[in-house]
Design a protein around this motif. Structure first.
Motif, PDB file in Angstrom:
ATOM      1  N   ASP B 560       0.555  -1.039   0.001  1.00 53.51           N
ATOM      2  CA  ASP B 560      -0.156   0.010   0.108  1.00 53.51           C
ATOM      3  C   ASP B 560       0.996   1.234   0.001  1.00 53.51           C
ATOM      4  O   ASP B 560       0.140   2.499   0.025  1.00 53.51           O
ATOM      5  N   ILE B 561       2.113   1.095   0.119  1.00 50.93           N
ATOM      6  CA  ILE B 561       3.008   2.419   0.473  1.00 50.93           C
ATOM      7  C   ILE B 561       2.695   3.235  -0.669  1.00 50.93           C
ATOM      8  O   ILE B 561       2.800   4.513  -0.332  1.00 50.93           O
ATOM      9  N   THR B 562       3.102   2.753  -1.765  1.00 52.13           N
ATOM     10  CA  THR B 562       3.309   3.789  -2.890  1.00 52.13           C
ATOM     11  C   THR B 562       2.045   4.638  -3.219  1.00 52.13           C
ATOM     12  O   THR B 562       2.007   5.817  -3.319  1.00 52.13           O
ATOM     13  N   LYS B 564      -0.269   5.124  -0.767  1.00 50.55           N
ATOM     14  CA  LYS B 564      -0.516   6.183   0.288  1.00 50.55           C
ATOM     15  C   LYS B 564       0.383   7.479   0.248  1.00 50.55           C
ATOM     16  O   LYS B 564       0.145   8.421   0.669  1.00 50.55           O
TER      17      LYS B 564
END
Lengths: 399, 600
Positions: B560-562, B564
């Motif tokens: 999910d990092i990218t 977010k």
């Protein structure tokens, strides 16, 4: 050279029997899957990554089979992948190997086999103890079936985590707290309690856009969140992350790798990885001086990914060296989710002086206003800060 | 050389969309001023903005050569005048340079308020007026009704009005013949000392300052030294020319002729509209009547959205003022908005045009504060100050009384909307002067305080009349008013850019409305925000923007990092469109939106 970060391996199994309406993970519904071929491709990709990023003999702290629905895998396939991991890297006895599973009766039958093929921790997606809610969430199991599956899992595994979704349409705080009280009696040491979120591209989001679904107001979901924290705490759980609660020593080591911005490789369709390496993307030669964090992203579509792995040994579609600044953003964004917060000096060690990525004036201001807490170089969110952390981190990060 | 008796100078008076530009194009075409290939729609409106809005901002001339039915060759000088009330003075100068006008009225729409104002200007300068009923070929055309309307409303004999359609090439010959036969030739003495009227001036990036002139007496020649009688500056004439409509050099302009000169003039502010140009060596004794320096009527603050663009904004304003001497600007510092400029304009449209040009031609994103009129503050010590920024209002204890500008507004509307128009005018403290009907159109004349009109009156008028009303105004003078300064406080700090001066009776209602609107315009933030409206120390309205309740991602793992991160970037991007005031982020649009009165 920086201290060696914790290292984990993520395996993505992208297949499901049915797509859940809230889920935005890379999942595909297939009648039949050539499991042996996919399993072999995952092993091939792990081999390629081990070589490319110079990971031979790197100690692996955790392996995580996520999805999709990895409990649909044949246990022998997980065994082969675990075997490859042991061969390629260095593995200690206390390694955590987690499998995500659906609590259907079919999958429950396979649990012992999974244990025999290397899995030592199970993450069971129960989602609700209310059949009406389970049907709303598109789940293929009843509450009783899930409880049976849990009982079996608890016989087979020492460590079982269970997932639930709350703050559902029409759910009252009282409804949820009654359900939570039952959850807390289930004898699990790790709970993931997620508020329902409308993720882009999901069936729920398109329903919400058409006015067919309404999630609880901010006020109500905040109340539910606070009550959840309080009840879990009273039951002896530590809210070590925004949505994750664990008894002493039972935190998910694997997920801590993400939240602490450590190292992991991700194999399988759509999997992402982050790894400190000398490897230079887009170059033939690696250099000692080029130490940096590489981010990888595999091709999403299972067939395309399989093709790429067959042809080139890897399904990596994107590979970039992260800037030190981007690393710092990730470390703050993920790290502040943890109750332990972030160690500013440790991030500085990798990303450079704090003023290049952290608005220290804003931090001081929000500390004073009770949203943040900084003590001995550790920055944490307060209880109030947690509830509005997205806005808050936007305010303190220098992008 | 054509004798003076064969020169006709005329302008065209028309409402927007009644076909002025099309008629002008057609006249140019018939007289062979341009080949078909060179004709582009509406030749005379040069600026992109002019074309788009169908309005003329700068005066233009074109010299046409026409062989009339009497076999003689005539020079017809068409003066295209700015069509808007904000440029009333410019219009009056352009008209003063001609002997007659074509009054173009849409044969189905009839006379509009703006037409009326300009016709009166033309009558004031003794024009021979030739009514032209345009768009005669449209099925909805009602020439008889419109003829009667011209007679009733304007008081002009319309029995020999020409029926035409510029678009379909009907009646164009009749128009040209009427110009030759009905308009008087100019008068002038070629041997008298030079007297030429400066009709307009603008900056051409290639040619420098272009000065549009009408020679009254004497001869204007290349190489001669001229003097501007109002500014007393002298310049050498480098080039004399005419627009045909392409600029063409000629040797001299004689009495009755129109054309342009290039002289050693640096900026347009040295070429003031209405000034008299004379021969430096043999100056005229008396200047032409009617010169007035331009006066700013409406002011607003313009601030760069990005504080780093302050210098760019200054350069852009300097460049625009090269071309438009009628707007003024001076540096202003606002606690809320930082460094910017207080700009003065001839009127509302003028303000809008300048703002739009800054955005289009210079790519500047601006925060505009609410427009303000110029108040006369009479202090207790007898001093009078002109106030054009509510933030600068002196302490009330030092004020004896305040005067505000009043206007006389003429509104023409289909009678079905009359009620709504009257209500609007009453709400805005209007005093009815006159109400007349011409067919199914009503004409109302109101006296109104300019500060009630300056902001959103025209928008509201359009809205209540579905766009059918036309509106025109002129300032009539100053009157004492019960005026108070209403401050808007955000978390107890006054926001200077939101301060306003309003009628005392309306202060509370306005204060409440503004707080209410701000409440909706300011997004929830981490802490609650108190909004207050106050007169001096007395709070007259309050609202609260509640604190953000919950904004936390439930699930955030490696995959999910990218996404977010992208959300964080978007959040930051959104913040850039806000102005930080203390700990509160106020969206830039709020500074203008908050003051709109809306439908209540």
């Amino acid at each position: 050279m920086t201290d060696m970060a914790d290292f984990g391996v993520y395996i993505h199994w992208p297949f499901c029997q049915k797509k859940c309406p809230y889920c935005d993970f890379n999942s595909h519904v297939r009648e039949t899957v050539d499991q042996a071929r996919y399993g072999q491709a995952i092993i091939t990709e792990l081999e390629t990554m081990a070589e490319r990023f110079h990971l031979a003999n790197r100690p692996v702290k955790s392996v995580f089979f996520g999805g999709g629905t990895p409990s649909l895998m044949l246990p022998e396939i997980t065994g082969e992948i675990c075997g490859a991991i042991k061969r390629l890297f260095s593995v200690t006895d206390d390694i955590e190997i987690t499998l995500e599973a659906n609590p259907t009766s079919v999958e429950a039958e396979k649990l012992a086999a999974f244990r025999d093929h290397g899995i030592n921790r199970l993450s069971l997606g129960i989602q609700s103890l209310n059949d009406r809610h389970l049907s709303f969430l598109g789940r293929q199991h009843s509450a009783n079936e899930a409880l049976d599956a849990l009982a079996k899992a608890q016989q087979v595994f020492d460590r079982v985590s269970i997932d639930f979704i709350y703050a559902l349409p029409d759910q009252t705080t009282a409804d949820w707290l009654a359900e939570l009280a039952d959850i807390l009696t289930l004898g699990c040491d790790h709970l993931s309690l997620y508020q329902l979120t409308l993720e882009p591209g999901t069936a729920f989001t398109s329903m919400a856009k058409r006015g067919l679904l309404e999630i609880p107001s901010d006020e109500l979901s905040l109340e539910m969140f606070k009550e959840t924290q309080a009840h879990c705490k009273a039951a002896g759980f530590h809210a070590y992350e925004i949505s994750n609660h664990a008894k002493a020593g039972q935190m998910s080591r694997h997920n801590l790798i993400y939240w602490q911005a450590d190292d992991w490789i991700g194999a399988g369709p759509g999997a992402v990885g982050r790894i400190w390496s000398h490897h230079m993307p887009n170059s033939e030669n690696d250099h000692e001086t080029n130490y940096g964090r590489i981010e990888t992203r595999c091709r999403k579509h299972p067939d395309g990914w399989l093709d790429d792995v067959t042809k080139t040994g890897s399904g990596i579609a994107e590979e970039n060296q992260e800037t030190p600044h981007a690393y710092a953003i990730e470390a703050v964004m993920m790290g502040l989710r943890l109750a332990d917060g972030i160690n500013i000096a440790a991030i500085e060690g990798k990303a450079g002086a704090r003023h290049t990525w952290l608005d220290t004036d804003a931090v001081a201001r929000y500390c004073q206003q009770g949203l943040l807490n900084e003590e001995a170089g550790i920055l944490k969110l307060t209880e109030h800060g947690k509830t509005i952390m997205n806005t808050l981190i936007g305010e303190i990060l220098i992008l | 050389m054509v004798p003076i008796s064969n020169i006709r100078n005329f302008s065209i008076i028309a409402h927007i969309d009644h076909g002025k530009s099309t008629l002008a194009d057609r006249l140019i075409q018939v007289c062979g001023g341009l080949t078909d290939r060179e004709m582009k729609e509406q030749v005379l409106d040069n600026m992109e903005l002019e074309r788009e809005r169908g309005i003329t901002i700068k005066a233009q001339t074109v010299r046409l050569s026409y062989t009339a039915k009497d076999g003689q060759e005539y020079i017809l000088n068409l003066m295209d005048t700015p069509g808007h009330v904000d440029f009333a003075y410019e219009v009056s100068r352009s008209l003063a340079a001609c002997e007659g006008s074509l009054l173009v009225v849409d044969a189905s729409q009839g006379v509009e308020a703006q037409t009326l104002a300009n016709v009166y200007h033309a009558i004031d300068v003794n024009h021979e007026i030739v009514p032209v009923l345009n768009k005669i070929d449209l099925p909805a055309a009602e020439p008889d009704r419109v003829r009667t309307q011209i007679e009733d409303v304007i008081g002009l004999d319309a029995s020999d009005a020409i029926e035409a359609s510029a678009k379909s090439n009907i009646g164009i010959e009749d128009v040209l013949e009427a110009l030759v036969n009905r308009l008087p030739p100019p008068q002038g003495d070629p041997d008298a000392p030079l007297k030429a009227m400066l009709v307009d001036s603008w900056y051409d990036p290639y040619l420098g300052v272009m000065t549009l002139v009408r020679v009254i007496d004497g001869v204007l020649k290349k190489g001669m030294k001229v003097r501007m009688m109002a500014t007393n500056a002298s310049h050498t004439v480098e080039r004399v020319g005419i627009f045909g409509p392409k600029p063409t050099s000629i040797d001299a302009l004689g009495p009755g002729e129109m054309g342009f000169i290039n002289a050693s003039i640096k900026t347009v502010s040295d070429a003031k509209i209405g000034d008299t140009i004379t021969d430096d060596r043999r100056p005229a004794e008396v200047a032409l009547p009617g010169f007035k320096p331009s006066v700013s009527v409406v002011f607003c603050g313009l601030f760069p959205l990005d504080a780093g663009e302050f210098t760019d904004l200054r350069e852009a304003l300097e460049k625009l003022s090269l071309n438009d001497a009628s707007f003024s600007f001076e540096a202003e510092t606002s606690a809320a908005l930082g460094f910017g400029f207080r700009c003065g304009f001839l009127g509302l449209l003028h303000m809008e045009i300048i703002r739009e040009r800054l955005f289009r031609e210079f790519n500047l994103e601006l925060i505009a504060t609410a427009p303000s009129v110029v108040y006369h503050i009479h202090k207790t010590d007898g001093e009078m100050v002109s106030l054009h920024n509510p933030a600068d209002m002196p302490d009330v204890t030092r004020i004896s009384h305040i005067e505000e500008p009043w206007i006389e507004a003429t509104i023409m509307t289909p009678d079905e909307f009359l009620g709504a128009v009257l209500t609007l005018c009453t709400e805005r403290r209007g005093e009815q002067i006159n109400l007349t009907y011409a067919g199914n159109r009503a004409m109302v004349v109101y006296k109104l305080p300019l500060n009630e009109v300056v902001f959103d009156f025209y928008d509201r008028l359009k809205s209540v009349t579905k766009g059918y009303a036309s509106f025109d105004y002129h300032i009539t003078g100053y009157r004492t008013g019960e005026l108070v300064k209403v401050s808007i406080l955000v978390n107890s700090d006054p926001v200077d850019a939101l301060a306003m001066i309003v009628n005392k009776e309306q202060a509370e209602t306005r204060g409440r409305a503004i707080c209410g609107r701000l409440k909706d315009l300011i997004p929830r933030q981490m802490f609650k925000i108190a909004l207050q409206a106050a007169i001096g120390g007395k709070v007259i309205a309050r609202e609260t923007v509640g604190a953000l309740r919950k904004d936390v991602t439930a699930k955030c793992y490696g995959g999910d990092i990218t996404r977010k991160k992208k959300l964080l970037e978007k959040q930051k991007e959104g913040k850039k469109r806000m102005r930080q005031f203390g700990n509160v982020d106020i969206p830039q649009s709020a500074f203008l939106e908050a003051l709109k009165m809306g439908d209540n």
